[in-house]
Design a protein around this motif. Structure first.
Motif, mmCIF file in Angstrom:
data_model
loop_
_atom_site.group_PDB
_atom_site.id
_atom_site.type_symbol
_atom_site.label_atom_id
_atom_site.label_comp_id
_atom_site.label_asym_id
_atom_site.label_seq_id
_atom_site.Cartn_x
_atom_site.Cartn_y
_atom_site.Cartn_z
ATOM 1 N N ASP A 174 5.406 -3.094 3.525
ATOM 2 C CA ASP A 174 4.058 -3.341 3.010
ATOM 3 C C ASP A 174 3.232 -2.063 3.021
ATOM 4 O O ASP A 174 2.281 -1.930 2.276
ATOM 5 N N ILE A 175 3.582 -1.126 3.893
ATOM 6 C CA ILE A 175 2.897 0.161 4.010
ATOM 7 C C ILE A 175 3.911 1.257 3.757
ATOM 8 O O ILE A 175 4.976 1.292 4.376
ATOM 9 N N ASN A 202 6.301 3.956 7.809
ATOM 10 C CA ASN A 202 5.772 2.675 7.334
ATOM 11 C C ASN A 202 4.847 2.031 8.359
ATOM 12 O O ASN A 202 4.646 0.825 8.330
ATOM 13 N N ASN A 228 3.892 5.311 3.691
ATOM 14 C CA ASN A 228 3.167 6.552 3.943
ATOM 15 C C ASN A 228 4.062 7.737 3.616
ATOM 16 O O ASN A 228 5.190 7.822 4.128
ATOM 17 N N GLY A 234 1.372 1.000 9.804
ATOM 18 C CA GLY A 234 0.050 0.731 9.239
ATOM 19 C C GLY A 234 -1.100 1.291 10.044
ATOM 20 O O GLY A 234 -2.214 1.413 9.542
ATOM 21 N N ASP A 235 -0.863 1.647 11.303
ATOM 22 C CA ASP A 235 -1.930 2.147 12.159
ATOM 23 C C ASP A 235 -1.944 3.669 12.262
ATOM 24 O O ASP A 235 -2.999 4.281 12.358
ATOM 25 N N HIS A 244 -0.010 6.925 10.420
ATOM 26 C CA HIS A 244 0.942 7.337 9.383
ATOM 27 C C HIS A 244 1.953 8.364 9.880
ATOM 28 O O HIS A 244 2.965 8.598 9.236
ATOM 29 N N ASP A 279 0.844 -1.191 0.000
ATOM 30 C CA ASP A 279 0.000 0.000 0.000
ATOM 31 C C ASP A 279 0.877 1.237 0.000
ATOM 32 O O ASP A 279 1.865 1.296 0.741
ATOM 33 N N SER A 332 -3.094 0.212 -3.868
ATOM 34 C CA SER A 332 -2.494 -1.065 -3.477
ATOM 35 C C SER A 332 -2.092 -1.823 -4.721
ATOM 36 O O SER A 332 -2.715 -1.688 -5.777
#
Length: 138
Positions: free
Chosen positions: A108-109, A123, A111, A125-126, A128, A33, A72
């Motif tokens: 994987d994330i 990075n 931001n 995920g909860d 940014h 993402d 994504s």
């Protein structure tokens, strides 16, 4: 006979679950993402951006302060996936890669926060803004 058949069945299930786990660990099957956050001052001009890869043009987008653009994808099997973005804000502009599967370590994330003084990355995920570090200036 039934006991041997049951052991074989259970072994097959365990093997299947192990293989699914290993396949998910392979980077070209993991979903990545990318999030672009407009963290510019509330009364400022909008942020214009254009993001693309060799195969996917995500188009032009206008983000007002507080808005986000995200997408994504899965990396290609050759691990050559690269996404870049071009940013315009008033008289300022910048362009850089926001994802490159050849980077030593990819997340994987991804931001990106666009601020008055430049671009920031995290990075998480909860949140940014957690673990944010400056990537570049305008």
């Amino acid at each position: 006979m039934a006991s041997t058949l049951m052991k074989s069945f259970l072994s097959s299930i365990v093997l299947f679950l192990y293989l699914v786990h290993m396949i998910e660990a392979v980077s070209f099957l993991r979903k990545t993402d990318v999030h672009i956050y407009n963290d510019l001052p509330k009364n400022s001009k909008s942020l214009l951006l254009h993001c693309a890869s060799k195969n996917d043009d995500l188009g032009n987008h206008t983000l007002y302060p507080g808005q986000e653009f995200s997408w994504s994808f899965r990396t290609n099997i050759a691990s050559t996936t690269l996404f870049f973005c071009h940013f315009l804000w008033g008289s300022k502009q910048s362009a850089f890669d926001v994802f490159d599967s050849n980077w030593y370590f990819t997340y994987d994330i991804n931001n990106y926060m666009v601020k008055e003084d430049g671009f920031y990355f995290s990075n998480d995920g909860d949140d940014h803004e957690k673990g944010v570090r400056k990537r570049s200036s305008w």
